[in-house]
Write a protein that holds these residues in place. Structure first.
Motif, PDB file in Angstrom:
ATOM      1  N   HIS A 144      76.384  27.577  64.350  1.00  0.00           N
ATOM      2  CA  HIS A 144      75.188  28.261  64.867  1.00  0.00           C
ATOM      3  C   HIS A 144      73.928  27.449  64.564  1.00  0.00           C
ATOM      4  O   HIS A 144      73.079  27.256  65.436  1.00  0.00           O
ATOM      5  CB  HIS A 144      75.089  29.647  64.236  1.00  0.00           C
ATOM      6  CG  HIS A 144      73.835  30.389  64.594  1.00  0.00           C
ATOM      7  ND1 HIS A 144      73.515  30.757  65.882  1.00  0.00           N
ATOM      8  CD2 HIS A 144      72.787  30.827  63.814  1.00  0.00           C
ATOM      9  CE1 HIS A 144      72.355  31.392  65.891  1.00  0.00           C
ATOM     10  NE2 HIS A 144      71.886  31.437  64.656  1.00  0.00           N
ATOM     11  N   LEU A 145      73.819  26.956  63.339  1.00  0.00           N
ATOM     12  CA  LEU A 145      72.627  26.193  62.960  1.00  0.00           C
ATOM     13  C   LEU A 145      72.545  24.867  63.719  1.00  0.00           C
ATOM     14  O   LEU A 145      71.466  24.454  64.151  1.00  0.00           O
ATOM     15  CB  LEU A 145      72.619  25.942  61.456  1.00  0.00           C
ATOM     16  CG  LEU A 145      72.473  27.188  60.582  1.00  0.00           C
ATOM     17  CD1 LEU A 145      72.612  26.819  59.105  1.00  0.00           C
ATOM     18  CD2 LEU A 145      71.142  27.889  60.832  1.00  0.00           C
ATOM     19  N   LEU A 146      73.680  24.199  63.873  1.00  0.00           N
ATOM     20  CA  LEU A 146      73.678  22.945  64.631  1.00  0.00           C
ATOM     21  C   LEU A 146      73.285  23.179  66.088  1.00  0.00           C
ATOM     22  O   LEU A 146      72.641  22.334  66.714  1.00  0.00           O
ATOM     23  CB  LEU A 146      75.055  22.285  64.552  1.00  0.00           C
ATOM     24  CG  LEU A 146      75.421  21.685  63.190  1.00  0.00           C
ATOM     25  CD1 LEU A 146      76.899  21.294  63.160  1.00  0.00           C
ATOM     26  CD2 LEU A 146      74.550  20.477  62.866  1.00  0.00           C
ATOM     27  N   GLU A 147      73.648  24.349  66.617  1.00  0.00           N
ATOM     28  CA  GLU A 147      73.306  24.658  68.007  1.00  0.00           C
ATOM     29  C   GLU A 147      71.824  24.957  68.166  1.00  0.00           C
ATOM     30  O   GLU A 147      71.165  24.422  69.074  1.00  0.00           O
ATOM     31  CB  GLU A 147      74.124  25.863  68.492  1.00  0.00           C
ATOM     32  CG  GLU A 147      73.762  26.291  69.904  1.00  0.00           C
ATOM     33  CD  GLU A 147      74.397  27.621  70.295  1.00  0.00           C
ATOM     34  OE1 GLU A 147      73.945  28.201  71.296  1.00  0.00           O
ATOM     35  OE2 GLU A 147      75.318  28.083  69.597  1.00  0.00           O
ATOM     36  N   ILE A 148      71.258  25.795  67.300  1.00  0.00           N
ATOM     37  CA  ILE A 148      69.880  26.259  67.513  1.00  0.00           C
ATOM     38  C   ILE A 148      68.837  25.306  66.948  1.00  0.00           C
ATOM     39  O   ILE A 148      67.651  25.434  67.276  1.00  0.00           O
ATOM     40  CB  ILE A 148      69.657  27.668  66.928  1.00  0.00           C
ATOM     41  CG1 ILE A 148      69.707  27.642  65.390  1.00  0.00           C
ATOM     42  CG2 ILE A 148      70.650  28.659  67.510  1.00  0.00           C
ATOM     43  CD1 ILE A 148      69.170  28.896  64.741  1.00  0.00           C
TER      44      ILE A 148
END
Length: 307
Positions: free
Chosen positions: A160-164
């Motif tokens: 999630h963090l890598l995506e956002i």
């Protein structure tokens, strides 16, 4: 540097009435040498805004603050989120203004939740007798991830963090040892799977060393490991990330099946799956664990458009 040891951690937990829970994946680090090692291996600098997930009582936070421009700590537990600034102010008042605490679920956090507070940046300059205009510009969003991730949600949180946050250039996370192996596994490995491919979409991933059980309170029933991530561009492809990840999920849903069979539902029919594979330069008899992220991207590009 003032850090939390076993006595301080237990005293804080008792003061707050905290009993670490498996539900929140809470295992607090009580060893100063471990948090110093994490900060060193993470290679963060004074120019970095670091996001820390699940800071807990603040063991790693205290080690990070003197070394970086800012720490944005995301904590889901309201009691811990309220206590962290108090602990930091008491133990490291010199760097307390470098901390921002976000009370939120890391799986739902958004970039707007994580933007740096420029007012605090100006206060930091004033405290040091400097002009804020003379300081390096503070990045709007975190540039590095350094965290002891809650083990029960470590992979979803990381992805999630890598995506956002495309702003994240590197990371060092502590996770369950088995998860660390999976994240860093190369194609062809027995443990290579969905987490390996999806993490590889965003970054070069490698194991960065083991962590013993006795550095935690309570000591977990599993071994832990460090994972290093260095951001890189995803494969050049006309397919979207969502389209590529759909292929990955389908390919590993039934690991023992050939890709021709595993991707039948994704493509519409086994014959359509075979056509997509052949056009992507992949043997239909291959299995998902044999392919790299670029292979999955080519397959996604060749999905039949009319089903």
């Amino acid at each position: 540097m003032s850090l939390l040891g076993p006595v301080e951690v237990r005293a804080l937990a008792e003061k707050l009435g905290i009993r670490p829970t498996k539900k929140l994946g809470q295992n607090f680090v009580i060893d100063g040498g471990t948090v110093r090692r994490i900060v060193r291996v993470a290679e963060v600098t004074r120019d970095d805004v670091v996001i820390e997930i699940g800071p807990g009582l603040g063991s790693l936070t205290l080690a990070l603050l003197p070394e970086v421009a800012r720490v944005v700590a995301v904590e889901i537990d309201p009691v811990l989120a309220a206590q962290l600034p108090v602990t930091v102010t008491e133990m490291d008042p010199e760097h307390a203004d470098r901390l921002s605490v976000v009370h939120a679920d890391a799986l739902k956090v958004t970039p707007d939740d994580l933007r740096a507070d420029r007012g605090d940046h100006a206060e930091d300059a004033d405290r040091r007798g400097a002009d804020a205009d003379d300081l390096p510009a503070l990045p709007d969003l975190p540039t590095a991830l350094v965290a002891n991730l809650p083990y029960n949600v470590s992979v979803p949180v990381l992805l999630h963090l890598l995506e956002i946050l495309p702003s994240l250039r590197r990371g060092l996370v502590m996770v369950q040892s088995e998860v660390a192996d999976r994240l860093a596994a190369p194609p062809g490995s027995r443990i290579y799977g969905v987490p390996s491919v999806k993490a590889a979409w965003y970054a070069d991933v490698r194991r960065a060393g083991p962590v013993g059980r006795n550095v935690f309170w309570p000591a977990p029933n599993v071994d832990s490991g460090l994972v290093s991530l260095v951001r890189r561009d995803p494969p050049e492809t006309s397919a979207t990330r969502e389209e590529v990840f759909a292929v990955v999920d389908a390919a590993f849903a039934q690991r023992r099946k050939t890709l021709r069979a595993a991707l039948a539902s994704w493509a519409g029919t086994p014959a359509a799956a075979e056509q997509a594979l052949v056009q992507a330069g992949v043997q239909p008899s291959a299995r998902g664990e044999q392919l790299g992220v670029a292979d999955f991207a080519r397959i996604a590009e060749n999905r039949p458009r009319h089903r």
